[in-house]
Structures are given as structure tokens and as C-alpha cells.
Design a protein around this motif. Structure first.
Motif, PDB file in Angstrom:
ATOM      1  N   SER A   1      -0.904   5.174  -7.267  1.00 30.83           N
ATOM      2  CA  SER A   1      -1.977   4.315  -7.660  1.00 30.83           C
ATOM      3  C   SER A   1      -3.197   4.460  -6.371  1.00 30.83           C
ATOM      4  CB  SER A   1      -1.396   2.922  -7.710  1.00 30.83           C
ATOM      5  OG  SER A   1      -2.335   1.912  -7.374  1.00 30.83           O
TER       6      SER A   1
ATOM      7  N   MET B   1      -0.223  -7.548 -10.114  1.00 29.49           N
ATOM      8  CA  MET B   1      -1.075  -7.121  -9.442  1.00 29.49           C
ATOM      9  C   MET B   1      -2.274  -7.877  -8.891  1.00 29.49           C
ATOM     10  SD  MET B   1      -0.149  -4.570  -7.846  1.00 29.49           S
ATOM     11  CE  MET B   1      -1.132  -4.158  -6.498  1.00 29.49           C
TER      12      MET B   1
ATOM     13  N   GLN C   1      -4.564   1.467  -5.566  1.00 31.13           N
ATOM     14  CA  GLN C   1      -4.510   0.036  -5.085  1.00 31.13           C
ATOM     15  C   GLN C   1      -3.823  -0.046  -3.591  1.00 31.13           C
ATOM     16  OE1 GLN C   1      -5.190  -3.112  -6.385  1.00 31.13           O
ATOM     17  NE2 GLN C   1      -6.374  -2.100  -7.889  1.00 31.13           N
TER      18      GLN C   1
ATOM     19  N   ASN D   1      -3.274  -9.245  -5.339  1.00 28.51           N
ATOM     20  CA  ASN D   1      -4.707  -9.168  -4.640  1.00 28.51           C
ATOM     21  C   ASN D   1      -5.493 -10.236  -4.084  1.00 28.51           C
ATOM     22  OD1 ASN D   1      -6.833  -7.090  -4.160  1.00 28.51           O
ATOM     23  ND2 ASN D   1      -6.180  -6.280  -6.499  1.00 28.51           N
TER      24      ASN D   1
ATOM     25  N   TYR E   1      -4.542  -1.059   0.500  1.00 23.60           N
ATOM     26  CA  TYR E   1      -5.219  -2.103   1.417  1.00 23.60           C
ATOM     27  C   TYR E   1      -5.324  -1.330   3.179  1.00 23.60           C
ATOM     28  CZ  TYR E   1      -4.028  -4.674  -2.482  1.00 23.60           C
ATOM     29  OH  TYR E   1      -3.883  -5.264  -3.786  1.00 23.60           O
TER      30      TYR E   1
ATOM     31  N   ASN F   1       2.274   1.654  -3.255  1.00 20.17           N
ATOM     32  CA  ASN F   1       1.312   2.044  -4.361  1.00 20.17           C
ATOM     33  C   ASN F   1       1.009   3.632  -3.986  1.00 20.17           C
ATOM     34  OD1 ASN F   1       1.256  -0.179  -5.714  1.00 20.17           O
ATOM     35  ND2 ASN F   1      -0.526  -1.133  -4.957  1.00 20.17           N
TER      36      ASN F   1
ATOM     37  N   SER G   1       0.637  -1.238   0.094  1.00 15.82           N
ATOM     38  CA  SER G   1       0.052  -0.077   0.049  1.00 15.82           C
ATOM     39  C   SER G   1       0.717   1.162   0.003  1.00 15.82           C
ATOM     40  CB  SER G   1      -0.884  -0.063   1.248  1.00 15.82           C
ATOM     41  OG  SER G   1      -1.617  -1.042   1.192  1.00 15.82           O
TER      42      SER G   1
END
Lengths: 60, 805
Positions: free
Chosen positions: B268, B450, B270, B454, B272, B263, B260
Motif C-alpha cells: 500500500s 485507516m 499509506q 490517519n 508515514y 503497509n 508504515s
């Protein structure tokens, strides 16, 4: 949208105040025993009434 | 003092204190008392204007809870070596901690927190209901013996808690730090959610970066503080080369956070953070719930120190006398004195020329065995008479101590069903790891790293068998808790599981089906012995060292007469299960049973050779709920057997007059025969009063004591019924069956959940955030399932709470 500049820090500060209060309460042993104080409050102390009302009860 | 001589059967009156019916009351100022103990407490409360106590106590509990039965000695509390170990001192105030038996309603709380009005040196007393512990602050150099005796006399036998203050402090600070971790995780998770919503709803550019940075900042306390327990446990698991469910959780947190942050800096969306914070909060929370439910095991530790708190007389050479000390303080070489019917604390050498011991608990022998000077006496033997011993071994090396250790270990001992689910969760972790890794590899190979990461996160999080880990221990904890609240103390989880399979129940008669509380209703003096002794003196002499319930009834009667008794001689033979025989200058003195007209009366005669000196009638009434309970158990398709040491004739009478429906009712059994009979059956539950049923207990799958002291009860059997009510038997069985039912429900749910969850995550239908929410929710569902449990469990749980006003 400018309000966000004040609102976000305000929200974070308020949040941390409550977290701080929670930590304080935990260290203050407020969550150690949840049952006993809950029943302790139900007891009405008649002896205290006797003392404050003086001889009233004894004369009966 | 004038002798009270009841002419015939008097009408029973109610005791002003405990409301128990008594035939031979002590009467003062129009109040009747069944014993001096009750009179003492009643007058004490009156004198201090504390008689409000009686308004708080529920009427149906009165007889059981106020009857003062125990007499433990507390002289040792005033010894400086013990005080140093036990008391904590603060600003010239001494603080002592007791475990108190018999706490059950608001009246207990009321009276125990008023102790400062009853004893001048007590400053304050605080009760902890959940743990049944009483903390007393008193002035410096208080007489703690007096304080303990006061608490005992009011009806709450106290047990000083030692060796545990460090342990308790440690546990409390652990609880506190876990609570703070949960609080912080919850607060951060809620705030992170706010900014995540903005990101999900399409924040772009500058806003996206800023919201993500705020989330990074808010995740720091979660990842680096709240999640510490996961890292610790995962690390120690890896170090010991085992697999536990904290490994995938720790991995998911670290991996999710690093990714995280990476990103975020890449600009980005994306991230968490929301998933991580929610995961940490919910998993910590469900563990906290489990821990609270298992705080019962804290009680287990308390029970441990009760078992060890036996008091023995230790010879003090300087003062040339025996002083009472707790058995935990005796050392090799000490000379100790053990009273009749007390157990031997450490392996020792016999100092007396000869003495008899009951060895049933250790060797399984039915009859007392005679030992001679310098023989080794094992710990756990029960002295038949007062004996003097020299300690041979340390406590740690003694048999009894090792047995206590076993009890303590057993408390957390895992039952078969728990072991099974532990094994299952281990394999689940391995399976989910393999599954997640192969999914990740598959997507990397196909160039979609990616997506792979995930799904990897989603699978690991959702298949984490947290719910499975909770399913059994949580419900066992609840089952044991409910049992304790109802007065049923169960030694270990496995017992609760075994109890649900019981098919055959064996009952003892005296003390189990009957009150076991013999009362003399008539004492007809026919004459004196040829040496001029009265029947009272002879009875006192004969029964002095006997622990049979009849003897207790006679002793109680004699003590209420307030006579002074002389020592007669030492020639009394004490046989287990039969009454004592004594000799004075050639004549034999003994009690003999006579056939009775009704089954609750026990007529006895005191004889000098063949001459009758006194005719005595004792009663031992049958328990009020006995018939109802036996009938109820029979309707549950259980086989009820009656095993008694009483004569077959009396057993038959007992059965027919009370209309019992036993499968078998056998009399004339000695302890060994009882054991043999029990061992012929499978899935057995033996219920007795603990003293002479020890061998039968060891042959039964589950054993229970329903009468007598906590110490003996917990030593000898798996279950101890702290109230003399027979309905506790069916309650215990019902609690166990219902508990197992909920456990089965939980196991099926959590297994099904993991399998379905894993499928959805592989297919990509569930992302990391949903996984992070659903995984702990499954734990919460299991928790909820335990809280809801079943209608029956909830009913009896609610019934036995504080709100009895």
C-alpha cells in the motif's frame, strides 16, 4: 530508467559519507565553542611581524 | 623613600594603564599611575612587548574594566590536597580551569591567550568566551598561586572551578550526542523526502515497493537512534505517573513506523516515513536551540563555585601557623581565622574572649552584636574584626551553605508565568489525547479504520504543545543572556519577571549615586599625638579594620606613601556606618566629619580628644550618568527615593546641587530604618552597595547591588551590576519589560496555533505529514519570535557583542 540502479546507491553512499564526516567533526570538538575561534581569527599578531622583520622596527 | 606631601589640590592626571583620573599619581618615566596594581600591569606588558593590548581595548571601557580592585589570596592553590582535586594531569602537564570575571572584548581574549609569554611555566592558555572560562596548561609542579595572582593583577579576577569537571564533561558529551542525533535525523529526512515525492507522484508496483523499502531502511536510524530521547523521557514520565509532551511524540513515532512497515509489506502507499523523520528532526532541533540558549545556566553553576570559593586561615598544628585554604575544605574541629569584614563560612564556636559580628544577613539586626567565648557563631555573620573560631558543624549543615544551595536551585526556579504555561501544556496533552482517541473510535465504529488512524496521528502530532513549552523558557534564557552581556547578573527567572512590575526604586547614595571611590586630595598635618605618633600612623591604626568606603580611600592613600606602620594597640571600636574610635592611655582618637562647601567633598579632621592632628579632604565624585539616569527613570513613571546613612543636611545639598528630582530624599537613616521605609511600599526595587543594605534588600521585592565584590553582591541581592554604571538600572528594567512582552506574544501565538490545528486535523484537512511539518514549525516560529524579539533587545544585544573593534 536503468540509471536509477546506480544512482540510488550512489546517492545513499554519498549521503552516508557526509553523515560520517559530520559525526567525525562533532567528535573532534569542532562545534564545542563557536564564539571564541571566530574572534581569535581577527587578532593580527604584530609580535610575529617583529620577529620576522628582525631589527627593522627597533631601529626606528 | 621620600614622603610625597600634596600641598593643596593638585590637578588630576590620567593613569597610563586604566585612564582613570587620579589626584595622587605614582609617576615613573613620564607615565602616571593611579595605583601600584596599574603600574605593575603596565610595566609587565611593556617588558614583554605586549602593549598592543591597549590598541584592542575600547576606550569607553577602559576605566571600568582595567581598574584593579580585588585582592583575593590564592595560596591554597599550591596545597597538594587542593591540587589533586582541582588539576587534571596529562603527560606531565597540569591543566587548571578558571572562571574569569570581566571578560568583555577582544582585548581580553588577546591578553589572556598570551599568558605563556608572561609566566615561564605556562605552556598555553585558552579562553572560552561563552562560558568565561580559561583553561591553562602548565608544566608539572607549577606555582599556581603565582599564576592566579598574575591573572588577577592583569584585571581578571580568576576563580578556580572545582567539583565540576565531571559535570562539564557529561554536559559536553550530551551536547555532542544530541548534535549527532540531529544531523542523522536531518540527513535521513532529506533522503526519505526524495523517495516520498516519487510515491506521491504515483509510483506503482515494483517501484512503490522498492521506494518504500528504501524509506524503511532510511527510517531505521531515525526511529532507533535519533528518537531515543523521546522514548526515554516518555518512559520515565509514565513510570512517575506524570504526563509530558514526549508521550504523544513517542507514541506517534512508534505507531506511525509500525503502520508504515505493515503497509509497505502490504504493497500500500499509506506510509508515514517522511512525517516521522521530519518530526524527529525538527523537534530535536528546536530543543537544541533551547538548550543552547539556556547554556547560561552553566554559568549559574560557575557562579555557585565562586560563591563557595571563600578563603580562610586554617590552623596547622604541625607547622604552628595559619595557612589559607578554601572554606570548602574545612572540617569539624578545625581552628580557623577570619579576617575583618569576611563572612563566617560554617557554624562555629568563638575562641576569642569577645568579638563583634554583623548579623544583618541572618537575623536582620541593624547593629553589630557582641559575642563571648564559646558562643555559637552562625555561618553568614560578618566578622567586625579578625576572629579565631573552632568549627562546630559541617559545611552542608551550615546556614550559609543551605542558602547557596537555594541560589543554585533558584537559577532554574520557574517564574510564575513559566509555571502557568507548564500547567497549560499538561492539560493540552490530556485534551489532545482524548480528542484523538474519540476521533479514532468514531471512525472505527463507522468502519473506516485507516482514515481514523490517519486523523489520530495528525491530531496527536499537531496539538503537541511543543511551542508552548518553548515560549517562556527560551525567552527567559535570552533575556537573562542579554542582561549578562550587559553586565547585569540576575539570580533567577522570577526576578526578571518581578522586575517588569517595579514601581518604586530606592537608591543608596554613597557608592550607588556616587563613585564610592574616595580619594584623598589633601592631607594637612597639624601636629603629632602626645605619644609621638604621626597622623598617618594613627589613621592607619584607626581605619585598619573598617570597611567603609572612606576608610578604603584613606588606606589606599596611606599604602601609596610606602610607610612602615607599627602596631599601636587593639582598642579600636568599629561601628557600622560611623567611623572608628580608638583609645591610647586615656586619650580618645577619632575622625570627625566637617560640613563641606560642595557635595562631592568630604572634609574630615583627625582628633586627639579636642586637639586637631590633621585636616583631610576626600572627594567622592558623583557618577557621570547619575542625573541623566534618575531623570530617565522618573520619566518612565517610576518613583525614585534616595535613602542615605549620611546626614540630612548633606543629602539636601547633594540633591539641590545636582538638580535631582527625587520623590523623597532622606538622610540620617540606619539600616533598620531604611528597611522599614522600603517595606511601606509595594513593587519595590532597592539598589545599594551590598554591605549595610542587607536588611533593606530582604524587604524589597527585587534587590540589586551596584558596587563591591561579586561574592557579596550575589549573596545579598537578586541582581548584581558588574559595572558601576547607573544606566544599567534602566537597562535591566527595560530588558525585563521587553522580555515579558515577547513571552506574552509567544503564549498567545502557540495557544491559538494549537486550537486551530486541532480543528483542522479533526476535519481531516491536515494529514499526518503536514501535521509533522507544521507542529515543529510552530516551535520554530516561537524560536524565531524570540530571535527577532524586539527592536530594543536586539539593539543592546548587538551593541555588547565581541565586535567592538
Amino acid at each position: 530508467m536503468e540509471a536509477i540502479i546506480f544512482l540510488i546507491p550512489l546517492a545513499l553512499i554519498l549521503g552516508s559519507v557526509f553523515v560520517a564526516l559530520f559525526i567525525w567533526a562533532t567528535h573532534d570538538h569542532q562545534f564545542d565553542d563557536l564564539t571564541t575561534p571566530a574572534s581569535r581569527i581577527l587578532i593580527e599578531d604584530k609580535n610575529i611581524n617583529l620577529k620576522t622583520e628582525g631589527l627593522k622596527d627597533e631601529s626606528k | 623613600m621620600e614622603l610625597v606631601q600634596p600641598e593643596s589640590l593638585k590637578a588630576a592626571v590620567e593613569c597610563s594603564h586604566c585612564h582613570e583620573k587620579t589626584f595622587q599619581p605614582l609617576t615613573k618615566n613620564d607615565h602616571h599611575f593611579c595605583c601600584q596594581g596599574c603600574q605593575f600591569v603596565y610595566e609587565l606588558l611593556q617588558k614583554n612587548q605586549l602593549n598592543d593590548f591597549y590598541d584592542y581595548i575600547p576606550e569607553e571601557d577602559r576605566a571600568n574594566s582595567l581598574k584593579n580592585v580585588k585582592e583575593k589570596k590564592f595560596e591554597y592553590l599550591n596545597l597538594s590536597e587542593y591540587k589533586n582535586k582541582w588539576l587534571t594531569k596529562e603527560n606531565e602537564i597540569e591543566v587548571g580551569l578558571f572562571f574569569v570575571e570581566g571578560i568583555h572584548c577582544i582585548a581580553c581574549l588577546w591578553i589572556l591567550e598570551k599568558l605563556d609569554q608572561l609566566h615561564p611555566s605556562i605552556i598555553s592558555s585558552r579562553l572560552n568566551f561563552e562560558e568565561s572560562t580559561l583553561t591553562i596548561s602548565a608544566k608539572e609542579n607549577s606555582n599556581w598561586e603565582e599564576i592566579a595572582n598574575l591573572i588577577q593583577k592583569i584585571g581578571y579576577p580568576p576563580h578556580p572551578l572545582t567539583d565540576e569537571s565531571d559535570l562539564r564533561a557529561k554536559k559536553q558529551s550530551e551536547d555532542k550526542s544530541l548534535l549527532i542525533k540531529i544531523g542523522i535525523a536531518a540527513a535521513c529526512a532529506m533522503n526519505i523526502m526524495l523517495y516520498s515525492i516519487s510515491i506521491y507522484s504515483g509510483a506503482k508496483g515494483d517501484f512503490l515497493l522498492k521506494f518504500n523499502l528504501i524509506n524503511t531502511f532510511l527510517s531505521l536510524p531515525v526511529v532507533f537512534f535519533s528518537a531515543i530521547p523521546f522514548y526515554k523521557s516518555a518512559f520515565s514520565a509514565i513510570k512517575n505517573k506524570i504526563i509530558n509532551i514526549d508521550i504523544p511524540i513517542a507514541l506517534a513515532i512508534i505507531l506511525g513506523f509500525t503502520l508504515s512497515v505493515f503497509n509497505t509489506l502490504q504493497g500500500s502507499d499509506q506510509t508515514y516515513f517522511d512525517a516521522i523523520a521530519t518530526l524527529v528532526f525538527l523537534v530535536l532541533f528546536s530543543r537544541f536551540v533551547l538548550k543552547k540558549a539556556q547554556s547560561f545556566s552553566q554559568r549559574g553553576n560557575n557562579l555557585q563555585s565562586i560563591i563557595e570559593s571563600q578563603v580562610v586561615g586554617k590552623y596547622n598544628a604541625q607547622r604552628d601557623l595559619y595557612e589559607n585554604v578554601p572554606s570548602s575544605t574545612i572540617k569539624v574541629g578545625d581552628i580557623i581565622k577570619i579576617e575583618a569584614s569576611q563572612s563566617i563560612p560554617v557554624n562555629s564556636l568563638l575562641v576569642n574572649t569577645q568579638a563583634k559580628f554583623q548579623t544583618a544577613a541572618i537575623t536582620g539586626e541593624a547593629y553589630p552584636k557582641t559575642y563571648y567565648k564559646n558562643d555559637e557563631i552562625l555561618s553568614g555573620f560578618i566578622a567586625n574584626e579578625e576572629v579565631t573560631l573552632q568549627c562546630l558543624k559541617d559545611r552542608e549543615a551550615s546556614y550559609l551553605y543551605q542558602m547557596f544551595r537555594k541560589v543554585k536551585e533558584n537559577w532554574s526556579n520557574k517564574s510564575p508565568v513559566t509555571q502557568l504555561s507548564d500547567k497549560a501544556s499538561k492539560y493540552l496533552v490530556i485534551a489532545s489525547f482524548t480528542l484523538a482517541l474519540s476521533t479514532l473510535l468514531y471512525f472505527i465504529v463507522h468502519g473506516q479504520a485507516m482514515v481514523g488512524i490517519n486523523r489520530f496521528l495528525a491530531i496527536i502530532v499537531i496539538t503537541c504543545p511543543c511551542a508552548l513549552g518553548l515560549a517562556t523558557p527560551l525567552m527567559f534564557a535570552k533575556g537573562l543572556n542579554i542582561a549578562t552581556k550587559n553586565g547585569i547578573l540576575i539570580k533567577e527567572q522570577a526576578t526578571l519577571e518581578k522586575l517588569s512590575h517595579v514601581k518604586n526604586i530606592f537608591l543608596d547614595k554613597t557608592g550607588t549615586l556616587t563613585e564610592g571611590n574616595f580619594q584623598v586630595v589633601n592631607w594637612d598635618v597639624k601636629g603629632r599625638s602626645k605619644d609621638g605618633f604621626s597622623s598617618f600612623e594613627l589613621a592607619h591604626w584607626l581605619q585598619k579594620n573598617s570597611n567603609h568606603p572612606i576608610a578604603a580611600g584613606i588606606k589606599n592613600y596611606l599604602s601609596n606613601l610606602n610607610l612602615q606602620f607599627k602596631e599601636i594597640s587593639n582598642e579600636v571600636e568599629n561601628l557600622l556606618n560611623s567611623s572608628p574610635v580608638g583609645k591610647i592611655s586615656g586619650s580618645i582618637y577619632k575622625f570627625e566629619s566637617l560640613p563641606s562647601k560642595n557635595s562631592s567633598e568630604h572634609p574630615l579632621v583627625l582628633k586627639e580628644d579636642d586637639k586637631v592632628l590633621a585636616e583631610i579632604i576626600l572627594t567622592d565624585p558623583i557618577k557621570k550618568d547619575a542625573r541623566e539616569e534618575v531623570e530617565f527613570l522618573r520619566l518612565q513613571n517610576l518613583n525614585i527615593h534616595l535613602l542615605s546613612g549620611d546626614t540630612q543636611q548633606r543629602v539636601n545639598d547633594f540633591k539641590s546641587t545636582n538638580l535631582f528630582n527625587f520623590k523623597n530624599a532622606l538622610g540620617d537613616l540606619d539600616p533598620a530604618q531604611k528597611a522599614l521605609y522600603v517595606s511601606n511600599y509595594d513593587e519595590t526595587l532597592m539598589i545599594g552597595d551590598g554591605v549595610n543594605d542587607t536588611i533593606a534588600f530582604s524587604k524589597a521585592d527585587v534587590s540589586a547591588t551596584i558596587h563591591g565584590s561579586l561574592e557579596i553582591g550575589l549573596n545579598a541581592s537578586d541582581i548584581y551590576f558588574s559595572k558601576p554604571e547607573l544606566s544599567l538600572i534602566s537597562k535591566a528594567i527595560m530588558i525585563s519589560k521587553e522580555t515579558m512582552k515577547v513571552i506574552k506574544r509567544n503564549l498567545i501565538f502557540s495557544l491559538a496555533y494549537n486550537i486551530i490545528g486541532a480543528g483542522l486535523a479533526i476535519a481531516g484537512l491536515i494529514g499526518p505529514l503536514f501535521a509533522a511539518i507544521f507542529m515543529p514549525i510552530s516551535s520554530l516560529t516561537v524560536t524565531l519570535s524570540c530571535i527577532i524579539s524586539t527592536k530594543y533587545l536586539n539593539e543592546i544585544n548587538r551593541k555588547e557583542t565581541l565586535w567592538k573593534l
